[in-house]
Design a protein around this motif. Structure first.
Motif, PDB file in Angstrom:
ATOM      1  N   ILE B  87       0.742  -1.507   0.211  1.00  0.00           N
ATOM      2  CA  ILE B  87      -0.119   0.055  -0.406  1.00  0.00           C
ATOM      3  C   ILE B  87       0.979   1.096  -0.009  1.00  0.00           C
ATOM      4  O   ILE B  87       0.561   2.412  -0.714  1.00  0.00           O
ATOM      5  CB  ILE B  87      -1.000  -0.128   1.244  1.00  0.00           C
ATOM      6  N   LEU B  88       2.071   1.103   0.238  1.00  0.00           N
ATOM      7  CA  LEU B  88       2.834   2.133   1.240  1.00  0.00           C
ATOM      8  C   LEU B  88       3.658   2.629  -0.099  1.00  0.00           C
ATOM      9  O   LEU B  88       3.823   3.671  -0.771  1.00  0.00           O
ATOM     10  CB  LEU B  88       3.666   2.301   2.099  1.00  0.00           C
ATOM     11  N   LEU B  91       1.592   4.226  -2.571  1.00  0.00           N
ATOM     12  CA  LEU B  91       0.579   5.946  -2.027  1.00  0.00           C
ATOM     13  C   LEU B  91       2.458   6.430  -3.013  1.00  0.00           C
ATOM     14  O   LEU B  91       2.067   7.632  -3.406  1.00  0.00           O
ATOM     15  CB  LEU B  91       0.393   5.368  -0.611  1.00  0.00           C
ATOM     16  N   TYR B  92       3.657   5.943  -2.948  1.00  0.00           N
ATOM     17  CA  TYR B  92       4.896   7.160  -2.971  1.00  0.00           C
ATOM     18  C   TYR B  92       4.363   6.675  -4.346  1.00  0.00           C
ATOM     19  O   TYR B  92       4.691   7.580  -4.902  1.00  0.00           O
ATOM     20  CB  TYR B  92       5.786   5.540  -2.427  1.00  0.00           C
ATOM     21  N   LEU B 124      -7.869  16.608  -5.564  1.00  0.00           N
ATOM     22  CA  LEU B 124      -8.897  16.979  -5.388  1.00  0.00           C
ATOM     23  C   LEU B 124      -9.994  15.815  -6.332  1.00  0.00           C
ATOM     24  O   LEU B 124     -11.093  15.091  -5.929  1.00  0.00           O
ATOM     25  CB  LEU B 124      -9.098  17.786  -5.402  1.00  0.00           C
ATOM     26  N   THR B 293      -6.205  -1.474   1.903  1.00  0.00           N
ATOM     27  CA  THR B 293      -5.961   0.083   3.341  1.00  0.00           C
ATOM     28  C   THR B 293      -7.995  -0.680   4.048  1.00  0.00           C
ATOM     29  O   THR B 293      -7.446  -1.213   4.769  1.00  0.00           O
ATOM     30  CB  THR B 293      -6.262   1.116   3.119  1.00  0.00           C
ATOM     31  N   LYS B 304     -14.471   6.025   2.574  1.00  0.00           N
ATOM     32  CA  LYS B 304     -14.289   7.635   3.583  1.00  0.00           C
ATOM     33  C   LYS B 304     -13.249   8.156   3.879  1.00  0.00           C
ATOM     34  O   LYS B 304     -12.317   8.747   4.414  1.00  0.00           O
ATOM     35  CB  LYS B 304     -14.924   6.996   5.102  1.00  0.00           C
ATOM     36  N   LEU B 305     -11.985   6.916   2.814  1.00  0.00           N
ATOM     37  CA  LEU B 305     -10.434   7.102   3.060  1.00  0.00           C
ATOM     38  C   LEU B 305      -9.705   7.790   2.199  1.00  0.00           C
ATOM     39  O   LEU B 305      -8.864   7.890   2.035  1.00  0.00           O
ATOM     40  CB  LEU B 305     -10.143   5.952   3.129  1.00  0.00           C
ATOM     41  N   TYR B 307     -10.427  11.257   0.990  1.00  0.00           N
ATOM     42  CA  TYR B 307      -9.857  12.439   1.159  1.00  0.00           C
ATOM     43  C   TYR B 307      -8.587  12.026   1.880  1.00  0.00           C
ATOM     44  O   TYR B 307      -7.400  12.790   1.423  1.00  0.00           O
ATOM     45  CB  TYR B 307     -10.605  13.248   1.366  1.00  0.00           C
ATOM     46  N   PRO B 308      -8.650  11.342   3.237  1.00  0.00           N
ATOM     47  CA  PRO B 308      -7.024  11.628   4.154  1.00  0.00           C
ATOM     48  C   PRO B 308      -6.589  10.707   2.652  1.00  0.00           C
ATOM     49  O   PRO B 308      -5.378  11.577   2.538  1.00  0.00           O
ATOM     50  CB  PRO B 308      -7.461  10.572   4.562  1.00  0.00           C
ATOM     51  N   LEU B 309      -6.340   9.940   2.532  1.00  0.00           N
ATOM     52  CA  LEU B 309      -5.422   9.602   1.603  1.00  0.00           C
ATOM     53  C   LEU B 309      -4.646  10.195  -0.179  1.00  0.00           C
ATOM     54  O   LEU B 309      -3.875   9.726   0.150  1.00  0.00           O
ATOM     55  CB  LEU B 309      -6.008   7.635   0.509  1.00  0.00           C
ATOM     56  N   ILE B 311      -4.961  13.048   0.346  1.00  0.00           N
ATOM     57  CA  ILE B 311      -4.338  14.064   1.198  1.00  0.00           C
ATOM     58  C   ILE B 311      -2.689  13.783   0.997  1.00  0.00           C
ATOM     59  O   ILE B 311      -1.975  14.650   1.373  1.00  0.00           O
ATOM     60  CB  ILE B 311      -4.881  15.117   2.355  1.00  0.00           C
ATOM     61  N   THR B 312      -2.613  12.651   2.285  1.00  0.00           N
ATOM     62  CA  THR B 312      -0.913  12.412   1.839  1.00  0.00           C
ATOM     63  C   THR B 312      -0.526  12.118   1.399  1.00  0.00           C
ATOM     64  O   THR B 312       0.801  12.286   1.159  1.00  0.00           O
ATOM     65  CB  THR B 312      -1.370  10.841   2.883  1.00  0.00           C
ATOM     66  N   PHE B 315       0.593  15.886   0.082  1.00  0.00           N
ATOM     67  CA  PHE B 315       2.115  16.089   0.994  1.00  0.00           C
ATOM     68  C   PHE B 315       3.280  15.702   0.732  1.00  0.00           C
ATOM     69  O   PHE B 315       4.307  15.854   0.953  1.00  0.00           O
ATOM     70  CB  PHE B 315       1.164  15.809   2.304  1.00  0.00           C
ATOM     71  N   THR B 316       3.196  14.522   0.694  1.00  0.00           N
ATOM     72  CA  THR B 316       4.214  13.157   0.039  1.00  0.00           C
ATOM     73  C   THR B 316       4.686  13.352  -1.110  1.00  0.00           C
ATOM     74  O   THR B 316       5.982  13.824  -0.781  1.00  0.00           O
ATOM     75  CB  THR B 316       4.010  11.325   0.205  1.00  0.00           C
TER      76      THR B 316
END
Lengths: 72, 362
Positions: B87-88, B91-92, B124, B293, B304-305, B307-309, B311-312, B315-316
């Motif tokens: 998962i990381l 995202l990376y 977004l 996740t 629900k995940l 938006y937080p993911l 934003i993660t 920022f990454t």
């Protein structure tokens, strides 16, 4: 809050991976230099950033309030 | 896992858009010089074998995601840890692509706009798409694929009309054969072809599993040929020295188009095609991280995940490197060897070996 916790943990680990790769490549003081794009932000950018961060808490707060209402 | 199904044609389109995206943007396989197009074709052939590894894993567990069957294969603790690492990795990778497209937008279209704002706008849109689920991602692909095809057709037509192509830039061919193979195994095999590992999270959503092999092989082959053709076009228009100095060779090629002394600076229009690809890559990576996740942490409402993911990822993408040169340097020399090689080749082969041993008796 669980979702926020997971996301925060992931961000910390991802930043760690990023700094790790910087370190492997031999960049000096990688952690501080990699944060450069965040340091040079101007006020409108900062406002957008804080707004986006604020929205993170909307859903947990709403669900908390709903739970509170249901208990009553 | 979300209750959704996608068709083979949708998977085909998403695979093509996913693989083309940033591969069209960055200088691909340029270590091989003039023979970079050959390196791309060789990598395409090898990546078909890689796909068969991923497909073999999927056939052992057709209804499970990659992050689910790791637990079944190597035990609860190790399996969950590996799933979390995957998962990381997703995202990376999403953050890397987002950074590339953010910088591209700033360089070519919005020089006064801050990077954070350009990336935020893109993420977004991605957040909204993945919030709606895989079916929406796939249907959006069907819609945007036509736009991308039309733009690609006009691009090649305009380059041909403007008389920029100089075939002599491609000669001599096979100047340094070992260099081509070195480029394949250190660079091209991982970006974009090895990245199809992410589709092990999407295969369970397919409604006709039997057609997977044909669909995916066709998608990989078409992508490989399209990328090789684009590279040939770039080299024949710009020449190797200019491509090596250019951050975004395809856009530099497009910038040099001049038809009838009035049709110029078309890069702004063709950015649209690149943005479609970039949007898809970030969306697919983030979506796969989201469902992974949700299944790993037992989250009942995966949407629900989103938006937080998202934003993660945003920022990454900001802290991934202090500048774009460092980002590309890491992308060429550190990320493929230390991150992509284990996650795209070593671990899947290891998992397939264990799956084979575990399912031998069946």
């Amino acid at each position: 809050m669980k979702i926020l916790g997971i996301s925060l943990t992931m961000f910390i680990l991802l930043a760690g991976i990023s700094f790790g790769i910087d370190f492997i490549k031999g960049y000096k003081i990688p952690a501080i230099k990699s944060l450069n794009p965040l340091y040079v932000m101007e006020i409108p950018e900062l406002a957008i950033m804080y707004l986006l961060l604020l929205f993170l808490f909307v859903d947990p707060v709403l669900s908390f309030l709903q739970k509170k209402r249901n208990r009553k | 896992m979300e209750k959704a199904k996608i068709s083979t044609s949708q998977l085909f389109i998403v695979m093509i858009l996913f693989q083309l995206s940033n591969s069209l943007l960055i200088p691909l396989a340029m270590r091989a010089g003039r023979d970079s197009w050959l390196a791309i074709l060789i990598a395409t052939a090898i990546s078909i074998f890689l796909f068969f590894i991923y497909r073999a894993l999927y056939l052992y567990y057709p209804s499970l995601l990659l992050t689910d069957y790791t637990e079944k294969l190597i035990g609860k603790v190790l399996g969950r840890t590996l799933a979390f690492l995957y998962i990381l990795f997703f995202l990376y990778s999403a953050a890397r692509v987002l950074r590339e497209f953010g910088v591209m937008l700033l360089s070519f279209a919005f020089p006064e706009t801050p990077l954070f704002v350009a990336s935020a706008l893109m993420i977004l849109v991605v957040i909204y798409t993945i919030y709606k689920g895989i079916e929406v991602v796939a249907r959006t692909g069907e819609l945007l694929f036509v736009v991308m095809l039309m733009l690609a057709f006009f691009l090649f037509l305009l380059i041909a009309i403007s008389g920029l192509i100089d075939i002599s830039n491609l000669r001599p061919t096979l100047e340094d054969s070992p260099k081509i193979l070195k480029t394949v195994f250190t660079e091209t095999l991982y970006v974009p072809f090895g990245e199809i590992i992410v589709f092990t999270m999407i295969f369970p959503y397919l409604n006709q599993a039997k057609k997977l092999k044909k669909t995916a092989v066709a998608a990989i082959s078409i992508t490989g040929v399209a990328l090789a053709f684009t590279t040939i076009l770039n080299i024949s228009v710009l020449g190797v020295p200019l491509i090596e100095r250019s951050l975004f060779p395809l856009l530099t090629t497009i910038q040099s188009i001049e038809v009838g002394e009035f049709l110029e600076r078309l890069d702004v229009i063709f950015i649209l095609a690149l943005i479609i690809g970039g949007f898809f890559k970030v969306a697919v990576y983030t979506y796969c991280a989201l469902i992974g996740t949700a299944s790993l942490f037992n989250i009942k409402e995966p949407s629900k995940l989103a938006y937080p993911l998202g934003i993660t990822v945003l920022f990454t993408s900001m802290v991934i490197a202090s500048n774009y040169s460092q980002h590309i340097e890491e992308g060429l020399n550190a990320f493929p060897i230390y991150v992509q090689l284990p996650f795209q080749i070593i671990l899947p082969v290891f998992l397939l070996f264990i799956a084979f041993i575990k399912n031998r008796k069946k």
